[in-house]
Design a protein around this motif. Structure first.
Motif, PDB file in Angstrom:
ATOM      1  N   VAL A 296      85.935  18.597 141.227  1.00  0.00           N
ATOM      2  CA  VAL A 296      84.806  18.988 140.366  1.00  0.00           C
ATOM      3  C   VAL A 296      85.278  19.247 138.934  1.00  0.00           C
ATOM      4  CG1 VAL A 296      83.019  20.725 139.965  1.00  0.00           C
ATOM      5  CG2 VAL A 296      83.386  19.815 142.262  1.00  0.00           C
ATOM      6  N   LYS A 297      86.442  19.876 138.785  1.00  0.00           N
ATOM      7  CA  LYS A 297      86.957  20.119 137.414  1.00  0.00           C
ATOM      8  C   LYS A 297      87.105  18.791 136.683  1.00  0.00           C
ATOM      9  CE  LYS A 297      89.458  24.443 138.072  1.00  0.00           C
ATOM     10  NZ  LYS A 297      90.763  25.040 138.307  1.00  0.00           N
TER      11      LYS A 297
ATOM     12  N   PRO B 148      79.978  17.404 149.206  1.00  0.00           N
ATOM     13  CA  PRO B 148      80.345  18.824 149.070  1.00  0.00           C
ATOM     14  C   PRO B 148      80.582  19.230 147.613  1.00  0.00           C
ATOM     15  CG  PRO B 148      82.135  17.570 150.097  1.00  0.00           C
ATOM     16  CD  PRO B 148      80.960  16.653 150.000  1.00  0.00           C
ATOM     17  N   THR B 149      80.913  18.264 146.751  1.00  0.00           N
ATOM     18  CA  THR B 149      81.135  18.609 145.346  1.00  0.00           C
ATOM     19  C   THR B 149      79.831  19.087 144.691  1.00  0.00           C
ATOM     20  OG1 THR B 149      80.896  16.252 144.916  1.00  0.00           O
ATOM     21  CG2 THR B 149      83.129  17.135 144.868  1.00  0.00           C
ATOM     22  N   LYS B 150      78.719  18.607 145.228  1.00  0.00           N
ATOM     23  CA  LYS B 150      77.442  19.048 144.650  1.00  0.00           C
ATOM     24  C   LYS B 150      77.226  20.541 144.877  1.00  0.00           C
ATOM     25  CE  LYS B 150      73.641  16.198 144.065  1.00  0.00           C
ATOM     26  NZ  LYS B 150      72.491  15.422 144.523  1.00  0.00           N
ATOM     27  N   LEU B 151      77.727  21.024 146.014  1.00  0.00           N
ATOM     28  CA  LEU B 151      77.613  22.458 146.291  1.00  0.00           C
ATOM     29  C   LEU B 151      78.412  23.240 145.238  1.00  0.00           C
ATOM     30  CD1 LEU B 151      76.988  24.981 148.085  1.00  0.00           C
ATOM     31  CD2 LEU B 151      79.146  24.484 149.251  1.00  0.00           C
ATOM     32  N   VAL B 152      79.621  22.752 144.941  1.00  0.00           N
ATOM     33  CA  VAL B 152      80.451  23.448 143.946  1.00  0.00           C
ATOM     34  C   VAL B 152      79.736  23.461 142.593  1.00  0.00           C
ATOM     35  CG1 VAL B 152      82.663  23.411 142.722  1.00  0.00           C
ATOM     36  CG2 VAL B 152      82.581  22.850 145.155  1.00  0.00           C
ATOM     37  N   ARG B 153      79.126  22.345 142.243  1.00  0.00           N
ATOM     38  CA  ARG B 153      78.433  22.289 140.951  1.00  0.00           C
ATOM     39  C   ARG B 153      77.210  23.211 140.940  1.00  0.00           C
ATOM     40  NH1 ARG B 153      76.349  18.320 138.431  1.00  0.00           N
ATOM     41  NH2 ARG B 153      75.881  16.932 140.177  1.00  0.00           N
TER      42      ARG B 153
ATOM     43  N   SER C 232      86.664   6.320 137.160  1.00  0.00           N
ATOM     44  CA  SER C 232      85.443   5.530 137.015  1.00  0.00           C
ATOM     45  C   SER C 232      84.243   6.457 136.801  1.00  0.00           C
ATOM     46  CB  SER C 232      85.227   4.681 138.272  1.00  0.00           C
ATOM     47  OG  SER C 232      83.870   4.319 138.372  1.00  0.00           O
ATOM     48  N   ILE C 233      83.682   6.362 135.620  1.00  0.00           N
ATOM     49  CA  ILE C 233      82.525   7.209 135.292  1.00  0.00           C
ATOM     50  C   ILE C 233      81.376   6.888 136.243  1.00  0.00           C
ATOM     51  CG2 ILE C 233      80.863   7.792 133.479  1.00  0.00           C
ATOM     52  CD1 ILE C 233      82.868   6.708 131.441  1.00  0.00           C
ATOM     53  N   PHE C 234      81.226   5.604 136.545  1.00  0.00           N
ATOM     54  CA  PHE C 234      80.125   5.186 137.413  1.00  0.00           C
ATOM     55  C   PHE C 234      80.240   5.876 138.783  1.00  0.00           C
ATOM     56  CE2 PHE C 234      78.232   2.579 140.696  1.00  0.00           C
ATOM     57  CZ  PHE C 234      76.970   2.347 140.180  1.00  0.00           C
ATOM     58  N   ASN C 235      81.437   5.840 139.360  1.00  0.00           N
ATOM     59  CA  ASN C 235      81.603   6.464 140.678  1.00  0.00           C
ATOM     60  C   ASN C 235      81.262   7.949 140.639  1.00  0.00           C
ATOM     61  OD1 ASN C 235      82.377   4.137 141.996  1.00  0.00           O
ATOM     62  ND2 ASN C 235      84.556   4.454 141.641  1.00  0.00           N
ATOM     63  N   ILE C 236      81.717   8.608 139.600  1.00  0.00           N
ATOM     64  CA  ILE C 236      81.454  10.051 139.496  1.00  0.00           C
ATOM     65  C   ILE C 236      79.945  10.302 139.395  1.00  0.00           C
ATOM     66  CG2 ILE C 236      81.718  12.059 137.981  1.00  0.00           C
ATOM     67  CD1 ILE C 236      84.495  10.966 137.206  1.00  0.00           C
TER      68      ILE C 236
ATOM     69  N   TYR D 105      89.653  12.206 141.943  1.00  0.00           N
ATOM     70  CA  TYR D 105      88.650  12.475 140.908  1.00  0.00           C
ATOM     71  C   TYR D 105      87.220  12.340 141.406  1.00  0.00           C
ATOM     72  CZ  TYR D 105      87.427   7.553 140.267  1.00  0.00           C
ATOM     73  OH  TYR D 105      86.970   6.270 140.465  1.00  0.00           O
ATOM     74  N   TYR D 106      87.010  11.746 142.578  1.00  0.00           N
ATOM     75  CA  TYR D 106      85.686  11.827 143.182  1.00  0.00           C
ATOM     76  C   TYR D 106      85.863  11.751 144.686  1.00  0.00           C
ATOM     77  CZ  TYR D 106      84.786   6.904 144.552  1.00  0.00           C
ATOM     78  OH  TYR D 106      84.810   5.674 145.161  1.00  0.00           O
ATOM     79  N   MET D 107      84.903  12.292 145.393  1.00  0.00           N
ATOM     80  CA  MET D 107      85.025  12.276 146.847  1.00  0.00           C
ATOM     81  C   MET D 107      83.654  12.437 147.492  1.00  0.00           C
ATOM     82  SD  MET D 107      85.795  15.960 148.302  1.00  0.00           S
ATOM     83  CE  MET D 107      85.133  15.191 149.737  1.00  0.00           C
TER      84      MET D 107
END
Ligand code: SF4
Length: 468
Positions: A135-136, A96-101, A403-407, A379-381
């Motif tokens: 997302v922020k 769902p974070t992709k929708l926000v982006r 974790s940058i990788f996870n994001i 920070y990620y989901m």
């Protein structure tokens, strides 16, 4: 049987609502729906008619920036018709974070996005806030200046019954290929590392997952890490993670080897502190060893992530709260809370196991209290298709230890070069401002095929990345 669109005065395919109604409004399946646009000026108003019932859905007209607005309104209308109100509203996607982006890229600000999520997608205020905050935080890290690397070690001491990952036990046929697998992996590291240097790709993060990578013997762990240091340019790497989820695979020496070669993050994953549950899941767990390894890893200065799973078979709300009480005793930097989604490849799915009804509110409140007390922020989901409807998987982190990788993985933003068993290489290229083209090369999970097909696959992968 899906909802049947018998009339719509705009472009909408059957497919676009089939999956949606299967998950969120099964009562609507097999029913006819008529959709009429009543108004389309500064506002859009749709009329949905189904089974002799009707509902009007209205929202500001943003069709120039949201080309699927009427489809979303149709979905919300179906939920309203059947009086279905979910925390995630009409959102069914895994990311769902992709929708926000996407909405951000289309020119909406966070305030407008919050409004769209709540009023158009019918997302609850709590989930809307979670999504926007995640997302922020992600936006502080997301970039396309680098790529990342994933290395998969497809072995585990035993196969957990809920597992659908690339993972094989060392005993048995796949285990016989362990030595050849390690040799082939080192070869893959060598060739890929050299090719990356030629094509000027720069790595931001490196993640060794699986399976359970800490299952490698001390000698093999050192060989693999040595090969990475020798052949891969790590000069731009900001984080280097190795999953050591099963403490039964760990030793003091392995932690020291990891430290020596620059690994700076590890995952120690109890999943639950209820040893009976773990035993039933074919997952050996020794609390004393866990505590010892946790302290040792702390002393060595690793950033430690701890994974928990909510919804394991047989676990009641009380069991989960007890695990969460225990979690409070550890000073982890990251905490990842998963909701168990049974995938078709897992043994539990095949057994059609029944699970306890859980008190989502109590569990969520407890997790929120722990997170606040420990200074951990989401920070990620991501969500999973089969997860119980309130659930989502959330990674929490202390400020600066995200974790940058996870994001990057969840957002499918950076390209990934995947090595080892089951690793997925993704070349991500911008197609338009709001859409990317993703090309994938998948390494076989099975170590036998991995070893046998190494050469052919490597050339495919390297060709992909040489097209820069
Ligand atoms: S440790 Fe992880 S990868 Fe290994 S069997 Fe268990 S769930 Fe699967």
């Amino acid at each position: 049987m899906a909802v049947k669109i018998i009339k719509a005065d705009f472009y909408i395919t059957q497919n676009s609502i089939d999956e949606f109604t299967r998950i969120l409004a099964p009562e609507a399946r097999g029913k006819d729906v008529k959709i009429t646009t009543l108004k389309e000026d500064e506002n859009i108003e749709l009329l949905l008619e189904m089974e002799g019932k009707a509902v009007k859905v209205a929202f500001e007209n943003h069709i120039d920036r949201m080309d699927d607005q009427k489809i979303v309104m149709t979905k919300s209308g179906i939920l309203k018709l059947y009086e279905k109100y979910y925390p995630w509203g009409a959102l069914t996607g895994v990311r769902p974070t992709k929708l926000v982006r996407k909405l951000l890229a289309s020119g909406f600000d966070y305030f407008e996005i919050g409004y769209i999520l709540e009023k158009l997608y019918m997302v609850s205020p709590e989930k809307r806030e979670l999504l926007v905050n995640v997302v922020k935080k992600e936006m502080e890290y997301l970039n396309r200046d680098y790529i990342n690397m994933y290395i998969g070690i497809p072995y585990c001491p035993t196969k957990c019954r809920y597992c659908s990952f690339a993972s094989y036990e060392l005993k048995g046929k796949m285990g016989e290929y362990y030595d050849r697998f390690v040799d082939a992996l080192i070869e893959e590291i060598k060739i890929t590392g050299r090719a990356m240097a030629e094509n000027v790709y720069r790595l931001e993060s490196l993640y060794i997952g699986g399976g359970t990578p800490s299952i490698l013997s001390e000698i093999d762990l050192e060989r693999v890490l040595f090969a990475i240091g020798e052949y891969v340019d790590l000069s731009s790497v900001k984080e280097f993670t190795l999953e050591a989820g099963r403490v039964d695979t760990l030793s003091d020496e392995k932690l020291e080897i990891m430290k020596k070669y620059g690994v700076d993050r590890i995952s120690l994953n109890p999943q639950t502190f209820n040893e009976d549950t773990l035993q039933n899941l074919n997952r050996k767990f020794d609390r004393e060893k866990f505590d010892y390894m946790f302290q040792k890893a702390k002393k060595l200065g690793f950033i430690i992530n701890m994974d928990l799973i909510i919804g394991l078979p047989g676990e009641t709300t009380g069991d989960i709260l007890k695990t969460l009480n225990d979690v409070e005793n550890y000073d982890m930097d990251n905490l990842t809370v998963h909701v168990l989604a049974l995938k078709k490849a897992s043994d539990l799915y095949k057994d059609d196991i029944e699970r306890e009804e859980l008190d989502a509110r109590l569990i969520e409140e407890k997790i929120a209290r722990i997170a606040t007390a420990k200074g951990l922020n989401p920070y990620y989901m991501y969500r999973q298709k089969n997860s119980i409807d309130w659930g989502e998987n959330i990674g929490y982190a202390k400020e600066g230890t995200e974790s940058i990788f996870n994001i990057e993985m969840i957002e499918e933003n950076q390209s990934t070069i995947g090595l080892g068993g089951g690793a997925i290489t993704k070349l991500i290229e911008e197609e338009t401002e709001i859409r990317d083209k993703i090309t994938r090369v998948v390494n076989p999970k099975d170590p036998i095929r991995y070893v046998e097909e190494l050469e052919e696959r490597l050339s495919k992968k390297l060709e992909l990345f040489s097209k820069k």
